[in-house]
Design a protein around this motif. Structure first.
Motif, short mmCIF file in Angstrom:
data_model
loop_
_atom_site.label_atom_id
_atom_site.label_comp_id
_atom_site.label_asym_id
_atom_site.label_seq_id
_atom_site.Cartn_x
_atom_site.Cartn_y
_atom_site.Cartn_z
N LEU A 107 0.82 -1.22 0.00
CA LEU A 107 0.00 0.00 0.00
C LEU A 107 0.85 1.26 0.00
CD1 LEU A 107 -3.12 0.26 0.04
CD2 LEU A 107 -2.26 -2.02 0.43
N THR B 255 -19.69 -6.00 -8.02
CA THR B 255 -21.10 -5.71 -8.32
C THR B 255 -21.34 -4.20 -8.21
OG1 THR B 255 -21.73 -7.84 -7.37
CG2 THR B 255 -23.48 -6.21 -7.65
N VAL B 256 -20.77 -3.63 -7.17
CA VAL B 256 -20.95 -2.19 -6.92
C VAL B 256 -20.34 -1.39 -8.06
CG1 VAL B 256 -20.30 -0.32 -5.35
CG2 VAL B 256 -21.05 -2.52 -4.43
N GLY C 85 -17.38 -0.63 3.78
CA GLY C 85 -16.29 -0.68 2.79
C GLY C 85 -16.78 -0.02 1.52
N THR C 86 -17.93 -0.49 1.05
CA THR C 86 -18.50 0.08 -0.19
C THR C 86 -18.99 1.50 0.03
OG1 THR C 86 -19.13 -2.00 -1.21
CG2 THR C 86 -20.49 -0.10 -1.74
N THR D 120 -12.87 -7.95 -5.00
CA THR D 120 -13.43 -7.28 -3.81
C THR D 120 -12.77 -5.94 -3.55
OG1 THR D 120 -13.81 -9.44 -2.82
CG2 THR D 120 -13.85 -7.53 -1.33
N GLU E 85 -15.98 -3.30 -4.72
CA GLU E 85 -16.51 -4.64 -4.94
C GLU E 85 -17.16 -4.67 -6.31
OE1 GLU E 85 -19.72 -5.95 -5.05
OE2 GLU E 85 -18.88 -7.95 -5.07
N GLN F 260 -9.23 3.72 4.60
CA GLN F 260 -10.61 4.17 4.27
C GLN F 260 -11.63 3.19 4.81
OE1 GLN F 260 -11.65 5.84 0.28
NE2 GLN F 260 -12.78 3.91 0.06
N THR F 261 -11.55 1.92 4.43
CA THR F 261 -12.55 0.92 4.83
C THR F 261 -12.60 0.77 6.35
OG1 THR F 261 -12.15 -0.28 2.78
CG2 THR F 261 -13.23 -1.49 4.53
N TRP G 61 -8.84 -3.44 7.42
CA TRP G 61 -8.29 -3.92 6.15
C TRP G 61 -6.99 -3.25 5.71
CZ3 TRP G 61 -8.42 -8.22 3.82
CH2 TRP G 61 -9.58 -9.03 3.83
N PRO G 62 -6.76 -1.97 5.89
CA PRO G 62 -5.62 -1.35 5.21
C PRO G 62 -4.32 -2.14 5.33
CG PRO G 62 -6.92 0.34 6.25
CD PRO G 62 -7.50 -0.99 6.69
N GLY G 63 -3.70 -2.34 4.15
CA GLY G 63 -2.46 -3.11 4.09
C GLY G 63 -1.33 -2.40 4.83
N LEU H 259 -22.51 -1.56 -11.10
CA LEU H 259 -23.70 -0.71 -10.94
C LEU H 259 -23.36 0.77 -11.11
CD1 LEU H 259 -25.48 -2.62 -8.04
CD2 LEU H 259 -26.32 -2.34 -10.38
N TYR I 46 -3.30 3.35 3.18
CA TYR I 46 -4.52 4.10 2.85
C TYR I 46 -5.66 3.53 3.68
CZ TYR I 46 -8.26 6.03 -0.13
OH TYR I 46 -9.37 6.70 -0.60
C1 FAD Z 1 -7.16 -8.19 0.06
C2 FAD Z 1 -7.87 -6.91 0.44
C3 FAD Z 1 -7.12 -5.75 0.67
C4 FAD Z 1 -7.74 -4.57 1.04
N1 FAD Z 1 -6.98 -3.46 1.29
C5 FAD Z 1 -7.60 -2.32 1.68
C6 FAD Z 1 -6.81 -1.16 1.98
O1 FAD Z 1 -5.59 -1.19 1.91
N2 FAD Z 1 -7.45 -0.03 2.38
C7 FAD Z 1 -8.81 0.03 2.49
O2 FAD Z 1 -9.33 1.08 2.85
N3 FAD Z 1 -9.59 -1.06 2.19
C8 FAD Z 1 -9.01 -2.23 1.80
N4 FAD Z 1 -9.77 -3.33 1.51
C9 FAD Z 1 -11.22 -3.28 1.75
C10 FAD Z 1 -12.00 -3.27 0.46
O3 FAD Z 1 -11.86 -2.05 -0.19
C11 FAD Z 1 -13.46 -3.58 0.80
O4 FAD Z 1 -13.53 -4.90 1.23
C12 FAD Z 1 -14.37 -3.38 -0.43
O5 FAD Z 1 -14.48 -2.01 -0.70
C13 FAD Z 1 -15.77 -3.99 -0.24
O6 FAD Z 1 -16.39 -3.45 0.90
P1 FAD Z 1 -16.94 -4.46 2.04
O7 FAD Z 1 -15.86 -5.39 2.39
O8 FAD Z 1 -17.54 -3.61 3.10
O9 FAD Z 1 -18.07 -5.29 1.31
P2 FAD Z 1 -19.64 -4.87 1.21
O10 FAD Z 1 -19.76 -3.55 0.57
O11 FAD Z 1 -20.27 -5.10 2.52
O12 FAD Z 1 -20.12 -5.97 0.14
C14 FAD Z 1 -20.76 -7.18 0.55
C15 FAD Z 1 -21.82 -7.52 -0.48
O13 FAD Z 1 -22.79 -6.47 -0.49
C16 FAD Z 1 -23.05 -6.06 -1.84
N5 FAD Z 1 -23.36 -4.62 -1.89
C17 FAD Z 1 -22.82 -3.63 -1.13
N6 FAD Z 1 -23.32 -2.44 -1.49
C18 FAD Z 1 -24.17 -2.66 -2.51
C19 FAD Z 1 -24.99 -1.83 -3.34
N7 FAD Z 1 -25.02 -0.50 -3.17
N8 FAD Z 1 -25.73 -2.41 -4.31
C20 FAD Z 1 -25.69 -3.76 -4.49
N9 FAD Z 1 -24.95 -4.60 -3.73
C21 FAD Z 1 -24.20 -4.07 -2.76
C22 FAD Z 1 -21.75 -6.32 -2.55
O14 FAD Z 1 -21.98 -6.48 -3.96
C23 FAD Z 1 -21.27 -7.62 -1.91
O15 FAD Z 1 -21.87 -8.72 -2.59
C24 FAD Z 1 -9.16 -4.54 1.16
C25 FAD Z 1 -9.91 -5.69 0.92
C26 FAD Z 1 -9.28 -6.87 0.55
C27 FAD Z 1 -10.09 -8.11 0.30
#
Ligand code: FAD
Ligand SMILES: CCCCCCCC/C=C\CCCC(=O)SCCNC(=O)CCNC(=O)[C@H](O)C(C)(C)COP(=O)(O)OP(=O)(O)OC[C@H]1O[C@@H](n2cnc3c(N)ncnc32)[C@H](O)[C@@H]1OP(=O)(O)O
Length: 652
Positions: A117, A440-441, A159-160, A434, A438, A153-154, A191-193, A444, A151
């Motif tokens: 990161l 799907t998001v 996360g989304t 992801t 993610e 953020q999550t 999550w941040p690396g 969309l 970074y």
């Molecule tokens: C290996 C890895 C490294 C990462 N590194 C970082 C990092 O360095 N810094 C950082 O900030 N983050 C990091 N992340 C986090 C990553 O950005 C989030 O996991 C990602 O943005 C998805 O958010 P979530 O995990 O909350 O999933 P969610 O948003 O909760 O998604 C779960 C499900 O809900 C669905 N969903 C959510 N919102 C909607 C919508 N509006 N419409 C339809 N469906 C929806 C999704 O499609 C999915 O099927 C990392 C993740 C991974 C796996």
């Protein structure tokens, strides 16, 4: 052991000797020119010549802690060897392009690094969100590793939905400081690396308040560890989030704040500002804060090209040396590469890796153009860039995960061994579905732009260049089985899906549904329309870029590249033949596709569509040769690494 090595080299060498195109020429083409090939190789050879990068014990036999410590050890060596990646003789675009190709070598060590990161987002977010003074101050420290960042953020709860982030930054005008808090457990950054033990700074995205009012999500540079002791700062809680499917040495962590105070100038103020008295000056476009995510989404296309390229190199070389079964009595067991089913599994991976490279370089060009436009306040093309980055990141990462898994399966039991490296490549590539939005998001998000473009077309308005085909009302020409014919078919499919979405949204709102509920009820169709649009872009860019960029190449090299374009296009026509047969395309078109689909069933057999083209006769050697000559992953290292992993595999 010599006898075994001889058998492996003999088969591999035999395949390479069949290669009909100029390997050096195609390597330089993919690198962007001879000078880049030389720079890349220098970098790769420097990295791979370091004995210290080789694990004394396979890391799967290490503990979680030992693997992390080993990764830190290698990260330090990598940095000392590569130094700052900056090469002042290169333009920004050239640097980006070299980084994408060069990660071929450093990716193996960098993408699993606790510094991933730091290299991929931390520097970029300061570049994109810091004002001039902040960039001047922080980038120097970042590039010479005075500070290590990530970074953040999550959060555990979001996360989304960035606008739902719960970490708060409240401005205190009395002390001209921000007070950071994680009011609930769900507000903890998660999550941040590098966050767990490695980073001592991070950019925190926080819900900002000043003068009692919300100022939206803003970026802050925050020191989280003492530079001498590496212990967390006062009011900062840090830890590791635990073992994952992959990236287990990236040191992903959690971060909580309790009344942690930072100076006002730690808010990154390129786009929005908070003055000393607390006055908030908002950004001309609130989404400029999301700029680093667009940058990473664009680079993910290149990461997918590299990652899939590595997997299909391993699997195709294995297919050249693995002999199995005896379809013809009294004949030696054939190389499994001779089975058309094996070619069907692997060649699409070779073609896709090239398609992602070409699309990535094409999208980088747009990214750099839009970044220059934003710098002078021109936002006209930001929406187009966002829509393309979202659907292409989602589609390439989804396809790459499927194709890397297929490479693993194509190697039978040996593909299931960690020593093949295919499981680790799969674990990393599937994460891209992801992270950074993610999938799907992301699809969309592009669907929002497509629906808007569909409505503009209906009102006779101009739409962005990548969606201009939506306005094409011409009837489908008779199927001519050309690449252009199929691309046209996919444009008709995407236009049909967008039209169907508009009709569905209208129907639901006519039935009294709110706009949000109508959107949700139509969302499966919207995702499909977005995927169809991404397919149009990937196919059309691959073809159009090859038309233009290969003019100076020799005949054989152009031939093999166009075989890849043809294979990629017809593969997806067969994968999506159901869509292409839908009434949205003209009857003539449907019948001809059906005819072609049946003729293609044999996939490269005598009766296939390819019988008139060279693909059927030379595909076995032409495309396979592309990999076996070391081209897909042209690195002097790979044969050695692959050979080593092959020889360490249990042999028959
Ligand atoms: C290996 C890895 C490294 C990462 N590194 C970082 C990092 O360095 N810094 C950082 O900030 N983050 C990091 N992340 C986090 C990553 O950005 C989030 O996991 C990602 O943005 C998805 O958010 P979530 O995990 O909350 O999933 P969610 O948003 O909760 O998604 C779960 C499900 O809900 C669905 N969903 C959510 N919102 C909607 C919508 N509006 N419409 C339809 N469906 C929806 C999704 O499609 C999915 O099927 C990392 C993740 C991974 C796996
Ligand atoms: C060296 C080897 C490296 C190998 C590995 C590769 C590197 C790996 C690096 C890092 C690992 C991963 C790091 C991370 O995961 S960081 C966290 C990533 N998180 C996300 O991506 C979150 C995704 N969510 C969002 O982007 C947003 O929440 C949203 C889904 C877009 C929704 O945002 P919001 O609710 O505000 O917006 P709307 O949907 O209502 O849309 C409003 C309008 O804004 C436009 N928009 C949205 N985003 C952008 C953008 N980024 N740029 C430009 N415009 C944007 C959107 O189109 C809407 O416009 P409209 O006109 O339709 O109203």
């Amino acid at each position: 052991m010599d006898a075994v090595n001889k058998v492996i080299n003999e088969d591999l060498q035999k395949e390479r000797d069949k290669c009909k195109f100029n390997v050096a020429e195609l390597t330089a083409f993919l690198d962007g020119g001879d000078k880049f090939t030389q720079k890349r190789r220098e970098k790769e050879n420097r990295v791979f010549s370091i004995q210290g990068l080789r694990d004394a014990v396979p890391d799967e036999y290490m503990s979680h802690k030992e693997r992390y410590e080993n990764a830190v050890r290698k990260a330090v060596i990598m940095h000392q060897t590569l130094g700052t990646l900056e090469d002042k003789t290169l333009t920004e675009y050239e640097t980006a392009r070299l980084a994408l190709r060069a990660t071929t070598s450093s990716a193996i060590f960098k993408e699993n690094s606790p510094l991933m990161l730091h290299y991929s987002m931390f520097a970029n977010v300061i570049e994109g969100q810091g004002d001039e003074k902040q960039r001047e101050y922080w980038l120097k420290k970042i590039n010479n590793m005075e500070i290590i960042g990530t970074y953040a953020q999550t959060e555990l709860g979001h996360g989304t939905f960035i606008r739902g982030l719960e970490t708060t930054a409240e401005y205190d005008p009395k002390t001209e400081e921000f007070v950071l808090n994680s009011p609930k457990l769900t507000a903890y950054k998660w999550w941040p690396g590098g966050l767990a033990h490695t980073a001592n700074h991070c950019v925190v995205m926080a819900h900002t308040y000043s003068q009692g009012k919300s100022c939206g999500i803003q970026p802050f540079m925050v020191q989280i560890r003492d530079l001498e002791t590496n212990m967390p700062m006062k009011g900062v809680k840090l830890g590791e989030i635990g073992a994952k499917l992959g990236f287990n040495t990236v040191n992903n962590g959690f971060l909580g704040f309790e009344n942690h105070r930072i100076p006002r100038d730690r808010m990154l103020m390129k786009n929005s500002q908070i003055l000393k008295d607390g006055t908030f000056i908002s950004s001309p476009n609130s989404k400029l804060t999301y700029g680093t995510m667009v940058y990473i989404r664009v680079s993910i296309l290149g990461t997918m090209a590299n990652t899939l390229g590595r997997a299909v190199t391993i699997a195709t070389r294995y297919a050249a040396v693995r002999r199995q079964s005896q379809p013809k009595p009294n004949e030696p067991e054939p190389q499994i590469l001779d089975y058309v089913t094996q070619q069907h599994k692997l060649f699409i991976g070779i073609a896709s890796s090239h398609a992602y490279y070409i699309s990535c370089f094409w999208l980088w060009t747009l990214y750099h153009r839009v970044t220059k436009e934003l710098a002078v306040g021109n936002m006209d093309n930001l929406a187009e860039l966002h829509a393309l980055a979202c659907c292409l990141k989602a589609t390439t990462s989804a396809d790459a995960a499927v194709l890397v898994e297929r490479c693993r399966l194509a190697c039978g039991g040996h593909g299931y061994m960690l020593s093949s490296n295919l499981p680790q490549i799969y674990a990393n590539v599937t994460a891209a579905n992801t992270y950074e939005g993610e999938n799907t998001v992301m699809l969309l998000q592009t669907a929002r732009a497509l629906v808007k473009a569909g409505m503009q077309v209906a009102q006779g308005q101009k739409v962005s260049p990548s969606m201009a085909y939506l306005a094409d009302q011409s009837k489908m020409a008779k199927w001519d089985s050309s690449v252009d014919g199929i691309v046209k078919g996919f444009q008709k499919v995407a236009a049909g899906k967008v039209a169907a979405c508009l009709a569905s949204l209208q129907r639901h709102t006519n039935n009294g549904q709110s706009a949000e509920d109508a959107w949700n009820l139509t969302s499966v169709q919207l995702v499909a329309a977005s995927e169809a649009h991404a397919r149009v872009i990937l196919l059309s860019v691959f073809k159009s870029e090859m038309d233009v960029q290969t003019l100076t190449l020799s005949g054989e090299t152009r031939t093999v590249l166009f075989q890849l374009v043809q294979l990629y296009t017809i593969y997806w026509a067969l994968e999506k033949v159901g869509d292409l047969l839908l009434p949205t395309t003209t009857t003539t078109y449907s019948v001809s596709i059906c005819d072609t689909a049946m003729r293609c069933d044999g996939w490269m057999d005598e009766t296939s569509l390819f019988e008139k083209s060279t693909i059927q006769t030379s595909a076995r050697t032409g495309i396979a040769g592309l990999v076996l000559s070391g081209l897909v992953y042209d690195s002097a290292v790979y044969p050695e690494l692959v050979h080593q992993s092959l020889t360490s595999w249990p042999l028959q």
